[in-house]
Design a protein around this motif. Structure first.
Motif, PDB file in Angstrom:
ATOM      1  N   VAL A 116      12.533  61.347 -36.086  1.00  0.00           N
ATOM      2  CA  VAL A 116      12.952  61.252 -37.483  1.00  0.00           C
ATOM      3  C   VAL A 116      14.253  60.453 -37.539  1.00  0.00           C
ATOM      4  O   VAL A 116      15.150  60.673 -36.722  1.00  0.00           O
ATOM      5  CB  VAL A 116      13.190  62.633 -38.129  1.00  0.00           C
ATOM      6  N   TYR A 154      19.952  67.743 -38.852  1.00  0.00           N
ATOM      7  CA  TYR A 154      19.018  67.019 -39.707  1.00  0.00           C
ATOM      8  C   TYR A 154      19.469  67.093 -41.160  1.00  0.00           C
ATOM      9  O   TYR A 154      20.322  67.915 -41.531  1.00  0.00           O
ATOM     10  CB  TYR A 154      17.594  67.568 -39.563  1.00  0.00           C
ATOM     11  N   SER A 160      14.273  59.054 -45.360  1.00  0.00           N
ATOM     12  CA  SER A 160      14.021  59.381 -43.957  1.00  0.00           C
ATOM     13  C   SER A 160      12.753  58.673 -43.508  1.00  0.00           C
ATOM     14  O   SER A 160      11.942  58.235 -44.328  1.00  0.00           O
ATOM     15  CB  SER A 160      13.874  60.895 -43.753  1.00  0.00           C
ATOM     16  N   PHE A 189      11.928  70.278 -40.314  1.00  0.00           N
ATOM     17  CA  PHE A 189      12.812  69.669 -39.328  1.00  0.00           C
ATOM     18  C   PHE A 189      13.380  70.717 -38.371  1.00  0.00           C
ATOM     19  O   PHE A 189      13.632  70.417 -37.196  1.00  0.00           O
ATOM     20  CB  PHE A 189      13.934  68.905 -40.028  1.00  0.00           C
ATOM     21  N   GLN A 193      13.005  70.440 -34.429  1.00  0.00           N
ATOM     22  CA  GLN A 193      14.162  70.518 -33.543  1.00  0.00           C
ATOM     23  C   GLN A 193      13.933  71.543 -32.443  1.00  0.00           C
ATOM     24  O   GLN A 193      14.276  71.308 -31.274  1.00  0.00           O
ATOM     25  CB  GLN A 193      15.409  70.871 -34.353  1.00  0.00           C
ATOM     26  N   PHE A 199      16.326  63.287 -33.382  1.00  0.00           N
ATOM     27  CA  PHE A 199      16.773  62.864 -34.700  1.00  0.00           C
ATOM     28  C   PHE A 199      17.801  61.755 -34.534  1.00  0.00           C
ATOM     29  O   PHE A 199      18.639  61.798 -33.628  1.00  0.00           O
ATOM     30  CB  PHE A 199      17.408  64.017 -35.472  1.00  0.00           C
TER      31      PHE A 199
END
Length: 306
Positions: A116, A154, A160, A189, A193, A199
């Motif tokens: 991302v 994030y 994004s 997100f 993660q 990210f």
């Protein structure tokens, strides 16, 4: 790789047209690799005529999706089901992207092998907004570090770029239980993660945001700050198994923040201090950490009835 730009929308025809045309003007990206998906989250297909007009002038395919079920997660998932891209870029219907926006996101994704990529959001309030103008523009903006690179946190979905293969569910990744309160992107997100997703942040991939005039008030932003504050506590409660120690920790932090920041706001308000709204915002976020469960949830999304 094929790239899908997605614009979820609800009764903002002017903003939708501005956002879409800014995608048409993107430089450094081959139009043959692009498509635009417009997701209309209104009970009536109110954006369909606008989407048809935009498709006539678009340099690449436009797909219109009508998702009548109210809710931001329903809308995003409907767009994901239609999208054919390996990479999905999100632009909100109150945002406008400069010509280098998408190419900057794509370059950062390649450079950092990111799952991302996030970029800055620069809010601009109309000149008619005078009271608390600086605070309101900061509230609707997204600021980040000056340098591009891999980050350990994030942001939200607007502005994004997601790598589809990294999503836990490539077709419907957004949690429908967050339809009306938001935070469906934070939940996604957070899950990514936990699974080791990469990210990245790219300052060059910035967009303008033109908030709806009705939202440029303290009444809206303080309520929204309260809802944002609920995020970390709610995330701990929603974990499997629930992280009750984390819930207790965030609630305790919230009490301290609400008392201290609220007292500071109370001291500054009578003097009309320029930063008084910021302190009230911080107090509201602290209170949200403490009052996070059902009766205190605020519905910001999913109201499509006329």
């Amino acid at each position: 790789m094929r790239v899908t730009v997605m614009i979820p929308t609800q009764r903002r025809l002017g903003g939708l047209a501005v956002a879409a045309r800014s995608v048409f003007a993107q430089a450094g990206v081959l139009s043959g690799d692009l498509e635009l998906v417009i997701v209309d989250n209104d009970q009536a297909p109110s954006a369909q005529a606008t989407a048809v007009k935009l498709a006539i002038e678009a340099p690449f395919p436009i797909h219109y999706v009508h998702e009548a079920r109210p809710g931001v997660a329903y809308a995003r998932n409907a767009g994901m089901a239609k999208a054919s891209g390996d990479l999905i870029a999100f632009l909100d219907d109150d945002e406008e992207a400069p010509a280098g926006w998408l190419s900057a996101l794509l370059a950062a994704q390649l450079r950092y092998e990111a799952d991302v990529v996030f970029g800055p959001v620069r809010a601009r309030a109309p000149l008619s907004v005078v009271s608390h103008r600086d605070y309101l523009e900061r509230f609707f903006s997204r600021e980040g570090q000056a340098e591009a690179g891999v980050i350990d946190h994030y942001y939200g979905c607007g502005d994004s770029l997601l790598r589809r293969a990294a999503l836990p569910d490539p077709v419907a990744p957004f949690a429908i239980e967050r339809n009306h309160i938001g935070g469906e992107d934070d939940m996604l997100f957070g899950q990514m993660q936990a699974r080791g997703a990469i990210f990245a942040w790219e300052p060059a991939a910035w967009v303008w945001e033109d908030p709806v005039p009705g939202r440029l008030t303290l009444g809206y932003t303080i309520a929204r700050a309260f809802a944002y504050g609920q995020g970390p506590t709610s995330h701990c409660a929603a974990a499997s198994p629930p992280d009750w120690l984390g819930v207790a920790r965030w609630m305790a932090v919230g009490v301290v923040q609400a008392v201290l920041f609220g007292a500071m706001a109370g001291l500054k308000w009578p003097t009309q201090a320029h930063d008084r709204a910021e302190w009230l915002d911080r107090a509201a976020r602290g209170l949200g950490k403490t009052l996070w469960w059902g009766p205190f949830k605020i519905q910001f999304y999913g109201r499509t009835a006329s």
